[in-house]
Design a protein around this motif. Structure first.
Motif, short mmCIF file in Angstrom:
data_model
loop_
_atom_site.label_atom_id
_atom_site.label_comp_id
_atom_site.label_asym_id
_atom_site.label_seq_id
_atom_site.Cartn_x
_atom_site.Cartn_y
_atom_site.Cartn_z
N PRO A 195 9.67 10.70 6.10
CA PRO A 195 9.62 9.80 4.94
C PRO A 195 8.26 9.14 4.84
CG PRO A 195 11.63 9.45 6.21
CD PRO A 195 10.77 10.37 7.03
N ILE A 196 7.81 8.88 3.62
CA ILE A 196 6.45 8.36 3.41
C ILE A 196 6.48 7.06 2.61
CG2 ILE A 196 6.05 9.68 1.28
CD1 ILE A 196 3.15 10.15 2.34
N MET A 197 5.62 6.13 3.00
CA MET A 197 5.47 4.87 2.29
C MET A 197 4.03 4.75 1.82
SD MET A 197 6.87 1.99 1.24
CE MET A 197 8.41 1.88 2.18
N PHE A 198 3.84 4.69 0.50
CA PHE A 198 2.51 4.53 -0.07
C PHE A 198 2.21 3.05 -0.26
CE2 PHE A 198 3.61 8.83 -1.35
CZ PHE A 198 2.40 9.51 -1.29
N ALA A 199 1.12 2.58 0.32
CA ALA A 199 0.67 1.21 0.09
C ALA A 199 -0.20 1.20 -1.16
CB ALA A 199 -0.12 0.70 1.29
N ILE A 200 0.34 0.65 -2.25
CA ILE A 200 -0.40 0.57 -3.51
C ILE A 200 -0.80 -0.88 -3.71
CG2 ILE A 200 -0.35 0.99 -5.99
CD1 ILE A 200 1.70 3.16 -5.54
N ILE A 201 -2.02 -1.21 -3.29
CA ILE A 201 -2.45 -2.62 -3.30
C ILE A 201 -3.71 -2.82 -4.14
CG2 ILE A 201 -1.34 -3.21 -1.12
CD1 ILE A 201 -4.01 -2.79 0.27
N GLY A 202 -3.96 -1.88 -5.06
CA GLY A 202 -5.10 -2.02 -5.95
C GLY A 202 -5.10 -0.96 -7.03
#
Length: 344
Positions: A195-202
Motif C-alpha cells: 500500500p502507498i501513501m502520497f504526501a501531497i503538501i504543495g
C-alpha cells in the motif's frame, strides 16, 4: 475509504516570547487527542518520527504503545518510521509488541525521511541513502512474511535461522510505504505490492496524477491483486465551525512552522497568498469547515481512486482545545458525510 489523522507531534513555539512547549506536555495532549479520535469513530492514527527540537516524537512506537492502552478500535501506525536509519529487526519487534498491546490494531508505514537528522545520529552515511532504504525495506518485508529468518545484506551481519519474538497478533503487520514525488520510490512500492501513501503538501494535487498511474501500472504488472490495492494521500488539514475564521486563525501558526522548516532548506518566507491558493479549489490544503473538507476529500477520492485519506492536523501545534474541536468535527461531521456519499 478509511479516514484518519496523521501527526508529527509538533510542539508549540512562541517566537515572540521564546516559549517552547515541553515534550512532556505535548505527549500527554497527543494521547488525549488519539483517545478522542477513537471515540468519534475515525479509522486510523499515524504518528511521525523526527529528531528536532520542534517535534516531541522520536519513536512512534512508544506513542502508539501508550495510545493502545486508551483506545479500542482505531488502527495505530507510524507516519512514518524512518527505516533507513534504524534496525528493521528491532523495529519489527517493537511493532509486534504494540500489536499485542492493541489486540491486533497496529500498522507500520515505512519512509526514507524528508528530514535527515537521524542519519548522523545513528551512524549512517547519507551517500547510502537509497541503498539503505531498499535493503532495509526488503528485510522488513522478510521479517513480516516469515517466522524463521535467513538473511544476508550489505549493511548488517547475516541472520541465520532466527525467530523474532514476540510474534504479532495479526498474521502479518499491515505495511505501507510513504512517498513524496520520487518516481523510483513509487515504482518500488508498486513492484512489491505494498500500500502507498502520497504526501501531497504543495502545488496542485492533480499534478500527482502521473505518479498514481505509475504506481498502479507497476502494481498490476507485477501480478498483484487489483482488489487488494490500497492508495492514500496525506495532506495538511485543519477544521473548524466557520470556514474563514478557522483559515484566518490557523494561518500564523501554520506559516510559522513552515518558516522554521524552510530556514534549513533555504525556502523564502511563507506568504498568505500561498496559503490562500493552497485552500483554493486546486490547492493542497484541506483547511476550513466541514463542507469544504467533505467536498475536497470526495474530489481527491474520485481523482485518485483513494482507499485512505490522512489529514495531517498538527502542523505548527495548534492549541490542544482547537485540536480536540477539529478532531470532533472530523469524526462527527466530515467522516460520516464522506462515507455516506461514497456508499450511494
Amino acid at each position: 475509504m478509511e479516514l484518519g489523522i496523521g501527526m508529527f507531534g509538533d510542539v508549540r513555539i512562541d517566537e515572540k516570547t521564546g516559549y517552547i512547549q515541553t515534550p512532556q506536555q505535548r505527549l500527554a495532549e497527543i494521547i488525549e487527542e488519539v483517545k478522542l479520535m477513537d471515540e468519534v469513530g475515525l479509522d486510523f492514527f499515524g504518528i511521525g518520527e523526527h529528531h528536532r527540537p520542534d517535534y516531541a516524537v522520536s519513536s512512534p512506537e512508544i506513542v502508539l504503545a501508550a495510545a493502545a492502552t486508551v483506545t479500542k478500535n482505531i488502527k495505530l501506525g507510524s507516519a512514518v518510521s524512518v527505516i533507513s536509519s534504524t534496525d528493521p529487526v528491532k523495529l519489527f519487534q517493537d511493532f509486534s509488541m504494540v500489536d499485542n498491546l492493541s489486540n491486533g490494531r497496529v500498522e507500520l508505514m515505512a519512509g526514507r525521511g524528508s528530514f535527515i537528522e537521524s542519519f548522523p545520529l545513528y551512524g549512517y552515511d547519507m551517500k547510502d541513502y537509497e541503498a539503505l532504504f531498499d535493503e532495509k525495506l526488503k528485510l522488513l518485508i522478510t521479517l513480516n512474511n516469515n517466522e524463521v529468518i535467513n538473511w544476508r545484506g550489505n549493511f548488517r551481519m547475516p541472520i541465520h535461522n532466527q525467530t523474532i519474538y514476540p510474534r504479532p497478533v495479526q498474521e502479518q503487520i499491515p505495511m505501507w510505504v510513504a512517498v513524496g514525488g520520487t518516481t523510483s520510490s513509487v515504482i518500488r512500492a508498486g513492484k512489491l505490492g505494498l500500500p502507498i501513501m502520497f504526501a501531497i503538501i504543495g502545488g496542485d494535487p492533480a499534478n500527482f496524477m502521473p505518479l498514481f498511474e505509475v504506481y498502479k501500472q507497476a502494481y498490476l504488472d507485477n501480478g498483484h491483486d487489483e482488489a487488494k490495492m490500497q492508495i492514500g494521500v496525506h495532506m495538511h488539514s485543519f477544521f473548524g465551525d466557520d470556514n474563514q475564521k478557522v483559515a484566518d486563525e490557523y494561518f500564523p501558526i501554520y506559516a510559522a512552522q513552515m518558516d522554521r522548516i524552510g530556514k534549513s532548506r533555504n525556502w523564502p518566507p511563507y506568504q498568505r497568498n500561498q496559503y490562500d491558493f493552497g485552500r483554493s479549489e486546486n490547492g493542497n490544503l484541506v483547511i476550513g469547515d466541514a463542507d469544504l473538507a467533505i467536498d475536497r476529500i470526495l474530489k481527491y477520492q474520485d481523482m485518485f481512486g483513494l482507499t485512505r485519506f490522512s489529514a495531517h492536523m498538527d502542523v505548527g501545534a495548534p492549541k490542544h482545545t482547537d485540536m480536540l474541536k477539529a478532531i470532533e468535527i472530523y469524526g462527527t461531521k466530515i467522516a460520516p458525510k464522506v462515507k455516506e456519499a461514497l456508499n450511494k
